[in-house]
Write an enzyme that holds these catalytic residues in place. Structure first.
Site, PDB file in Angstrom:
ATOM      1  N   ASP A 196       0.851  -1.205   0.000  1.00 26.45           N
ATOM      2  CA  ASP A 196       0.000   0.000   0.000  1.00 26.45           C
ATOM      3  C   ASP A 196       0.885   1.254   0.000  1.00 26.45           C
ATOM      4  O   ASP A 196       0.801   2.068   0.897  1.00 26.45           O
ATOM      5  CB  ASP A 196      -0.924  -0.003   1.230  1.00 26.45           C
ATOM      6  CG  ASP A 196      -0.160  -0.036   2.558  1.00 26.45           C
ATOM      7  OD1 ASP A 196       1.035  -0.414   2.556  1.00 26.45           O
ATOM      8  OD2 ASP A 196      -0.748   0.324   3.597  1.00 26.45           O
ATOM      9  N   ASP A 237       7.011   0.993   2.043  1.00 26.97           N
ATOM     10  CA  ASP A 237       6.738   0.000   0.991  1.00 26.97           C
ATOM     11  C   ASP A 237       7.676   0.262  -0.190  1.00 26.97           C
ATOM     12  O   ASP A 237       8.251  -0.669  -0.770  1.00 26.97           O
ATOM     13  CB  ASP A 237       5.299   0.120   0.479  1.00 26.97           C
ATOM     14  CG  ASP A 237       4.253  -0.047   1.563  1.00 26.97           C
ATOM     15  OD1 ASP A 237       3.628  -1.099   1.639  1.00 26.97           O
ATOM     16  OD2 ASP A 237       4.075   0.907   2.347  1.00 26.97           O
ATOM     17  N   ASN A 250      -2.397   2.586   3.588  1.00 27.41           N
ATOM     18  CA  ASN A 250      -1.866   3.917   3.882  1.00 27.41           C
ATOM     19  C   ASN A 250      -2.731   5.004   3.247  1.00 27.41           C
ATOM     20  O   ASN A 250      -2.875   6.096   3.785  1.00 27.41           O
ATOM     21  CB  ASN A 250      -0.429   4.050   3.380  1.00 27.41           C
ATOM     22  CG  ASN A 250       0.530   3.249   4.245  1.00 27.41           C
ATOM     23  OD1 ASN A 250       0.332   3.127   5.444  1.00 27.41           O
ATOM     24  ND2 ASN A 250       1.565   2.700   3.624  1.00 27.41           N
ATOM     25  N   THR A 290       3.168  -6.019   2.386  1.00 25.73           N
ATOM     26  CA  THR A 290       3.629  -4.925   3.258  1.00 25.73           C
ATOM     27  C   THR A 290       2.488  -3.943   3.533  1.00 25.73           C
ATOM     28  O   THR A 290       2.730  -2.782   3.860  1.00 25.73           O
ATOM     29  CB  THR A 290       4.847  -4.205   2.634  1.00 25.73           C
ATOM     30  OG1 THR A 290       4.489  -3.754   1.319  1.00 25.73           O
ATOM     31  CG2 THR A 290       6.048  -5.112   2.551  1.00 25.73           C
ATOM     32  N   PHE A 299      -0.818  -1.268  12.516  1.00 23.29           N
ATOM     33  CA  PHE A 299      -1.688  -0.733  11.466  1.00 23.29           C
ATOM     34  C   PHE A 299      -2.130  -1.785  10.437  1.00 23.29           C
ATOM     35  O   PHE A 299      -3.321  -1.936  10.166  1.00 23.29           O
ATOM     36  CB  PHE A 299      -0.977   0.436  10.761  1.00 23.29           C
ATOM     37  CG  PHE A 299      -1.783   1.057   9.643  1.00 23.29           C
ATOM     38  CD1 PHE A 299      -2.838   1.914   9.913  1.00 23.29           C
ATOM     39  CD2 PHE A 299      -1.482   0.782   8.318  1.00 23.29           C
ATOM     40  CE1 PHE A 299      -3.583   2.482   8.890  1.00 23.29           C
ATOM     41  CE2 PHE A 299      -2.223   1.340   7.285  1.00 23.29           C
ATOM     42  CZ  PHE A 299      -3.278   2.194   7.569  1.00 23.29           C
ATOM     43  N   ASN A 300      -1.187  -2.500   9.820  1.00 20.86           N
ATOM     44  CA  ASN A 300      -1.559  -3.398   8.716  1.00 20.86           C
ATOM     45  C   ASN A 300      -2.553  -4.470   9.168  1.00 20.86           C
ATOM     46  O   ASN A 300      -3.452  -4.851   8.409  1.00 20.86           O
ATOM     47  CB  ASN A 300      -0.321  -4.100   8.129  1.00 20.86           C
ATOM     48  CG  ASN A 300       0.549  -3.149   7.333  1.00 20.86           C
ATOM     49  OD1 ASN A 300       0.098  -2.090   6.912  1.00 20.86           O
ATOM     50  ND2 ASN A 300       1.805  -3.531   7.125  1.00 20.86           N
ATOM     51  N   HIS A 305       9.912  -0.271   8.409  1.00 22.53           N
ATOM     52  CA  HIS A 305       9.095  -1.461   8.676  1.00 22.53           C
ATOM     53  C   HIS A 305       9.136  -2.447   7.502  1.00 22.53           C
ATOM     54  O   HIS A 305       9.550  -3.592   7.630  1.00 22.53           O
ATOM     55  CB  HIS A 305       7.632  -1.061   8.883  1.00 22.53           C
ATOM     56  CG  HIS A 305       7.391  -0.098  10.001  1.00 22.53           C
ATOM     57  ND1 HIS A 305       7.513  -0.446  11.320  1.00 22.53           N
ATOM     58  CD2 HIS A 305       6.997   1.208   9.992  1.00 22.53           C
ATOM     59  CE1 HIS A 305       7.205   0.589  12.076  1.00 22.53           C
ATOM     60  NE2 HIS A 305       6.897   1.608  11.303  1.00 22.53           N
ATOM     61  N   ASP A 306       8.622  -1.970   6.350  1.00 25.87           N
ATOM     62  CA  ASP A 306       8.369  -2.892   5.243  1.00 25.87           C
ATOM     63  C   ASP A 306       9.630  -3.518   4.635  1.00 25.87           C
ATOM     64  O   ASP A 306       9.604  -4.701   4.248  1.00 25.87           O
ATOM     65  CB  ASP A 306       7.538  -2.182   4.160  1.00 25.87           C
ATOM     66  CG  ASP A 306       6.139  -1.825   4.659  1.00 25.87           C
ATOM     67  OD1 ASP A 306       5.686  -2.446   5.646  1.00 25.87           O
ATOM     68  OD2 ASP A 306       5.505  -0.930   4.073  1.00 25.87           O
TER      69      ASP A 306
END
Ligand code: BDR
Ligand code: CA
Length: 307
Positions: free
Chosen positions: A11, A16, A40, A124, A165-166, A238-239
């Protein structure tokens, strides 16, 4: 050695985009498709961003537009983190192509069906597309080698005390994925909050001075802007952890754990509840730590590869 065939499902999103950049920079990974999901930002925005990122990075794989909303529950976006466009900051090239006529789910199914070797899916963003694939094409499960995802957190959440979040955006989808029996690597907040790119790392990237580096340092600067206000020493990548584990698993600490997804709960919807007692059979390789400097080195080398 054959490259590992992968599908990038995300996203985008600044991190990402960094994950996809890392994937594209390594010949040991072969990107068969890119698929988008709402997270996102709206699906229109994340798909537009995905096409622009692929154009910038020279990713020629087809881009499949995915789910506009979660399987259940309300739609959520994250403009506070990634901006109104979902990828605020530097100006990007306009897309050099349109999205595939196939939806994300059908594009994934096609790629799995046609691949002579099982494919690794790298989600992701929220897991809506992957869950839809598992529900609509159960016969293709065997063709998924692994799901290496960014999501969740064993110790805590980021959007609520319990949820990341994800996973929070689509807990029902996450539940389907985590209980699917497909091998899962979970890059959750436990590791991704340690995967910081510090201002001095960003400065080194800025000095690389190639067309991609000129965009990347501005992405990182924008992403850090949000996190700095929360007291972070750098921007959490993160991703890219979900991709970096495929390239260099030795730089991570991991533990086999049983993790289930809370879909109910007044306070804990979207929690990745791990059995730390070790009683239940593991369904997840959970990443818990990493060598930050080696991780940043991977990202820096990836940007340099565009020289
Ligand atoms: C996750 O949420 C998104 O904002 C990031 O792109 C990442 O995938 C971190 O919680
Ligand atoms: Ca993301």
């Amino acid at each position: 050695m054959h490259p590992i065939p992968i599908v990038l499902d995300g996203d985008p999103g600044h991190d990402d985009a960094m994950a996809w950049l890392l994937a594209k920079s390594r010949s040991m990974l072969e990107i068969l498709a890119v698929t988008t999901v709402a997270g996102n930002q709206t699906i229109e925005k994340t798909t537009y961003n995905a096409l622009r990122i692929c154009t910038l990075l020279g990713i020629s794989a087809p881009v499949g537009k995915g789910a506009a909303r979660p399987l259940a529950g309300v739609r959520m976006n994250a403009p506070s983190v990634h901006g109104e466009s979902g990828l605020d900051g530097p100006t990007l090239p306009e897309p050099d192509r349109e999205a595939s006529p196939l939806s994300a789910c059908e594009l994934m199914a096609k790629v799995l069906r046609e691949s002579p070797r099982p494919v690794t899916i790298v989600p992701t963003g929220p897991l809506t597309n992957v869950a839809t694939l598992l529900l609509s094409h159960p016969e293709l499960k065997e063709k998924i080698a692994r799901i290496s995802l960014m999501g969740g957190g064993i110790a805590r959440g980021n959007w609520t005390p319990a949820a990341e979040f994800n996973i929070l955006v689509d807990p029902e989808a996450a539940k389907i994925v985590f209980s699917s029996g497909v091998p899962i690597t979970m890059a959750g907040l436990d590791v991704t909050e340690q995967a910081l790119i510090l201002p001095e790392d960003v400065e080194k990237i800025r000095r690389i001075e190639n067309p991609v580096a000129n965009i990347v340092w501005q992405w990182l600067d924008f992403f850090y802007g949000f996190h700095k206000k929360l007291g972070y020493a750098g921007a959490p990548m993160h991703d890219p952890c979900a991709v970096a584990w495929l390239i260099a698993p030795e730089i991570f600490e991991a533990k086999e754990l049983y993790v289930e997804i809370e879909t109910q709960g007044r306070y804990c919807r979207g929690m990745t509840a791990a059995d730390l007692r070790g009683g239940a059979a593991p369904n997840v390789t959970a990443l818990l730590g990493l060598d930050r400097e080696k991780f940043v080195e991977l990202l820096r080398e990836a940007v340099e590869a565009y020289g």
